[in-house]
Every structure is written in structure tokens, then in C-alpha cells.
Design a protein around this motif. Structure first.
Motif, PDB file in Angstrom:
ATOM      1  N   UNK A  30      27.451   6.609  11.604  1.00  0.00           N
ATOM      2  CA  UNK A  30      26.439   6.603  12.665  1.00  0.00           C
ATOM      3  C   UNK A  30      26.981   7.155  13.978  1.00  0.00           C
ATOM      4  N   UNK A  31      28.220   6.777  14.355  1.00  0.00           N
ATOM      5  CA  UNK A  31      28.767   7.148  15.663  1.00  0.00           C
ATOM      6  C   UNK A  31      30.259   7.418  15.560  1.00  0.00           C
ATOM      7  N   UNK A  32      30.713   8.518  16.172  1.00  0.00           N
ATOM      8  CA  UNK A  32      32.130   8.758  16.427  1.00  0.00           C
ATOM      9  C   UNK A  32      32.282   8.791  17.932  1.00  0.00           C
ATOM     10  N   UNK A  33      33.170   7.935  18.439  1.00  0.00           N
ATOM     11  CA  UNK A  33      33.367   7.844  19.880  1.00  0.00           C
ATOM     12  C   UNK A  33      34.855   7.907  20.182  1.00  0.00           C
ATOM     13  N   UNK A  34      35.265   8.881  21.000  1.00  0.00           N
ATOM     14  CA  UNK A  34      36.671   9.032  21.389  1.00  0.00           C
ATOM     15  C   UNK A  34      36.794   8.551  22.828  1.00  0.00           C
ATOM     16  N   UNK A  35      37.399   7.370  23.004  1.00  0.00           N
ATOM     17  CA  UNK A  35      37.524   6.743  24.319  1.00  0.00           C
ATOM     18  C   UNK A  35      38.941   6.807  24.870  1.00  0.00           C
TER      19      UNK A  35
ATOM     20  N   UNK B  33      38.233  17.069  13.600  1.00  0.00           N
ATOM     21  CA  UNK B  33      36.825  17.091  13.261  1.00  0.00           C
ATOM     22  C   UNK B  33      36.154  15.799  13.671  1.00  0.00           C
ATOM     23  N   UNK B  34      34.896  15.893  14.083  1.00  0.00           N
ATOM     24  CA  UNK B  34      34.086  14.727  14.402  1.00  0.00           C
ATOM     25  C   UNK B  34      32.735  14.942  13.736  1.00  0.00           C
ATOM     26  N   UNK B  35      32.377  14.038  12.818  1.00  0.00           N
ATOM     27  CA  UNK B  35      31.209  14.225  11.972  1.00  0.00           C
ATOM     28  C   UNK B  35      30.418  12.920  11.929  1.00  0.00           C
ATOM     29  N   UNK B  36      29.300  12.876  12.649  1.00  0.00           N
ATOM     30  CA  UNK B  36      28.452  11.678  12.676  1.00  0.00           C
ATOM     31  C   UNK B  36      27.093  12.065  13.230  1.00  0.00           C
ATOM     32  N   UNK B  37      26.157  11.168  13.118  1.00  0.00           N
ATOM     33  CA  UNK B  37      24.861  11.448  13.730  1.00  0.00           C
ATOM     34  C   UNK B  37      24.990  11.589  15.238  1.00  0.00           C
ATOM     35  N   UNK B  38      25.917  10.795  15.849  1.00  0.00           N
ATOM     36  CA  UNK B  38      26.165  10.911  17.292  1.00  0.00           C
ATOM     37  C   UNK B  38      27.665  10.983  17.534  1.00  0.00           C
TER      38      UNK B  38
ATOM     39  N   UNK C  44      36.015  20.781  15.206  1.00  0.00           N
ATOM     40  CA  UNK C  44      34.820  20.967  14.396  1.00  0.00           C
ATOM     41  C   UNK C  44      33.915  19.765  14.631  1.00  0.00           C
ATOM     42  N   UNK C  45      32.778  20.010  15.287  1.00  0.00           N
ATOM     43  CA  UNK C  45      31.857  18.921  15.605  1.00  0.00           C
ATOM     44  C   UNK C  45      30.560  19.140  14.835  1.00  0.00           C
ATOM     45  N   UNK C  46      30.184  18.128  14.053  1.00  0.00           N
ATOM     46  CA  UNK C  46      28.930  18.129  13.307  1.00  0.00           C
ATOM     47  C   UNK C  46      28.188  16.869  13.749  1.00  0.00           C
TER      48      UNK C  46
ATOM     49  N   UNK D   1      34.424  14.582  28.614  1.00  0.00           N
ATOM     50  CA  UNK D   1      35.786  14.914  29.011  1.00  0.00           C
ATOM     51  C   UNK D   1      36.167  16.230  28.344  1.00  0.00           C
ATOM     52  N   UNK D   2      37.357  16.719  28.624  1.00  0.00           N
ATOM     53  CA  UNK D   2      37.751  18.043  28.152  1.00  0.00           C
ATOM     54  C   UNK D   2      38.248  18.039  26.713  1.00  0.00           C
ATOM     55  N   UNK D   3      37.976  19.163  26.053  1.00  0.00           N
ATOM     56  CA  UNK D   3      38.488  19.452  24.715  1.00  0.00           C
ATOM     57  C   UNK D   3      39.243  20.774  24.856  1.00  0.00           C
ATOM     58  N   UNK D   4      40.562  20.755  24.642  1.00  0.00           N
ATOM     59  CA  UNK D   4      41.387  21.940  24.852  1.00  0.00           C
ATOM     60  C   UNK D   4      41.999  22.382  23.538  1.00  0.00           C
ATOM     61  N   UNK D   5      41.843  23.671  23.207  1.00  0.00           N
ATOM     62  CA  UNK D   5      42.390  24.205  21.966  1.00  0.00           C
ATOM     63  C   UNK D   5      42.165  25.698  21.870  1.00  0.00           C
ATOM     64  N   UNK D   6      42.150  26.217  20.642  1.00  0.00           N
ATOM     65  CA  UNK D   6      41.965  27.643  20.401  1.00  0.00           C
ATOM     66  C   UNK D   6      40.583  27.991  19.863  1.00  0.00           C
ATOM     67  N   UNK D   7      39.920  27.033  19.230  1.00  0.00           N
ATOM     68  CA  UNK D   7      38.637  27.286  18.602  1.00  0.00           C
ATOM     69  C   UNK D   7      37.824  26.001  18.595  1.00  0.00           C
ATOM     70  N   UNK D   8      36.522  26.123  18.813  1.00  0.00           N
ATOM     71  CA  UNK D   8      35.622  24.975  18.662  1.00  0.00           C
ATOM     72  C   UNK D   8      34.370  25.446  17.932  1.00  0.00           C
ATOM     73  N   UNK D   9      33.933  24.637  16.986  1.00  0.00           N
ATOM     74  CA  UNK D   9      32.716  24.900  16.228  1.00  0.00           C
ATOM     75  C   UNK D   9      31.809  23.691  16.387  1.00  0.00           C
ATOM     76  N   UNK D  10      30.543  23.942  16.774  1.00  0.00           N
ATOM     77  CA  UNK D  10      29.587  22.854  16.981  1.00  0.00           C
ATOM     78  C   UNK D  10      28.308  23.215  16.223  1.00  0.00           C
ATOM     79  N   UNK D  11      27.825  22.260  15.390  1.00  0.00           N
ATOM     80  CA  UNK D  11      26.578  22.487  14.669  1.00  0.00           C
ATOM     81  C   UNK D  11      25.879  21.154  14.428  1.00  0.00           C
ATOM     82  N   UNK D  12      24.573  21.184  14.196  1.00  0.00           N
ATOM     83  CA  UNK D  12      23.827  19.954  13.918  1.00  0.00           C
ATOM     84  C   UNK D  12      24.229  19.344  12.574  1.00  0.00           C
TER      85      UNK D  12
END
Length: 186
Positions: free
Chosen positions: A96-101, A111-116, A129-131, A139-150
Motif C-alpha cells: 500500500x505505501x513505501x515511505x522513506x523517512x 526501486x520503490x513500488x507501491x500504490x503510494x 525506479x518508482x512505480x 527531498x532529493x533523489x541523486x543518481x544517474x537515472x530515474x524512471x517513474x511510471x504509474x
């Protein structure tokens, strides 16, 4: 390797080591999952995976998921040494939720894969990789590549607007400036 558990702790000197390039490990629970420094193994309502436990897994792609619940990084998670896991995915279908605090660093892909997905702390990885169907970049995400999709079929994507035109089927990506990568796939 698949581990379905409500508790997981690797004792002193124990290591889980993948062989070859295709080693994969799935750690899943019917409960919520707390990840990172300070994850309390004695808390009965969630699976706790400490940074120390995860540092005992090397040369493997690791997925940590909750079936219907939450995966929360509540303490620092620095897995960027040479003897640690290759890639880390937080969540899977059904989470249901992935939360990085807390501060999170991974050598390979995070990778982060959840409804939220809530990115509430600074993260560093070679790739992201965010799904998700809902995404908060706080907050910031620092790297070489980011992929975001529903995560769900039929969702459209809106960038930078205050709200979705079709609020029930929209992945709204605000604060895209927080994604600090030379290549972004949406």
C-alpha cells in the motif's frame, strides 16, 4: 530465495551471499515492514529489518515487501559499500505505501513500488525506479537515472501542476526539481 516472515534477524557472522549475476531475494510479510537503523525486532506488529541485517546480504537483488501494508525506512539505510546487496526494491504489487523517512544510499538501483510512494528523506543510488499511483517528492533523489511510471493501468501522468484534472486516475509528479539525475524517464 524467498523469505516470508514476521521476524528476521541474521546472527553474528551470518551472511547471505548470492552466486552469479542473477541472485534474487524476496523478503515479504503480511505485516508492515520497518527498515533501517533502529528497526525494532521486538515490535510485534511489524517485520523489522535493520541496516545491520541488510548489510549481511551481498551480491543479490533484494525486494522487501508487505502484502497490503507499508514498507517504511525509519532509520538510516546506507548500503553503498562494495560487499552489500546490488539492487534494493522497497515494496511490490500489493504494497500500500513505501515511505522513506531517513537517509538512504544504495550502490545499484533503488526501486520503490507501491500504490503510494513518499520520498521524505535524501536518497542516493545509481538509478531509481518508482512505480506508484501517488508520489510525494519531499527531498532529493541523486543518481544517474530515474524512471517513474504509474502502478495501475489507465493512469495518466501530470507534471508540476497543483492537482490532477482527472483526480481518480492520475499520477501527479510535483517538485520534479528534487530528482537530480542526468536522465529521467517518465
Amino acid at each position: 530465495i524467498t523469505i516470508k516472515a514476521d521476524a528476521l534477524e541474521l546472527g553474528s557472522g551470518a551472511r547471505l551471499r548470492g552466486q552469479g549475476g542473477g541472485a534474487r531475494m524476496l523478503i515479504t510479510s503480511e505485516r508492515d515492514v520497518n527498515v533501517g537503523t533502529g528497526a525494532d525486532a521486538n515490535r510485534g506488529d511489524a517485520l523489522a529489518l535493520s541496516e545491520e541485517t541488510l548489510k549481511k546480504i551481498d551480491n543479490a537483488d533484494v525486494t522487501i515487501a508487505s502484502n497490503g501494508g507499508e514498507v517504511v525506512v525509519g532509520g538510516s539505510l546506507h548500503l553503498d559499500g562494495s560487499d552489500y546487496l546490488r539492487n534494493l526494491t522497497l515494496g511490490a504489487d500489493g504494497t500500500r505505501l513505501v515511505q522513506v523517512n531517513a537517509s538512504t544510499r544504495v550502490n545499484g538501483t533503488l526501486g520503490m513500488n507501491a500504490r503510494e510512494v513518499i520520498a521524505g528523506a535524501a536518497m542516493e543510488a545509481n538509478a531509481f525506479s518508482i512505480v506508484a499511483d501517488r508520489l510525494s517528492l519531499n527531498n532529493t533523489m541523486t543518481g544517474n537515472l530515474a524512471s517513474i511510471r504509474p502502478a495501475s493501468a489507465g493512469y495518466h501522468i501530470e507534471l508540476g501542476s497543483a492537482g490532477c484534472v482527472n483526480a481518480t486516475k492520475c499520477l501527479l509528479i510535483k517538485d520534479l526539481y528534487r530528482v537530480k539525475v542526468p536522465t529521467l524517464e517518465i
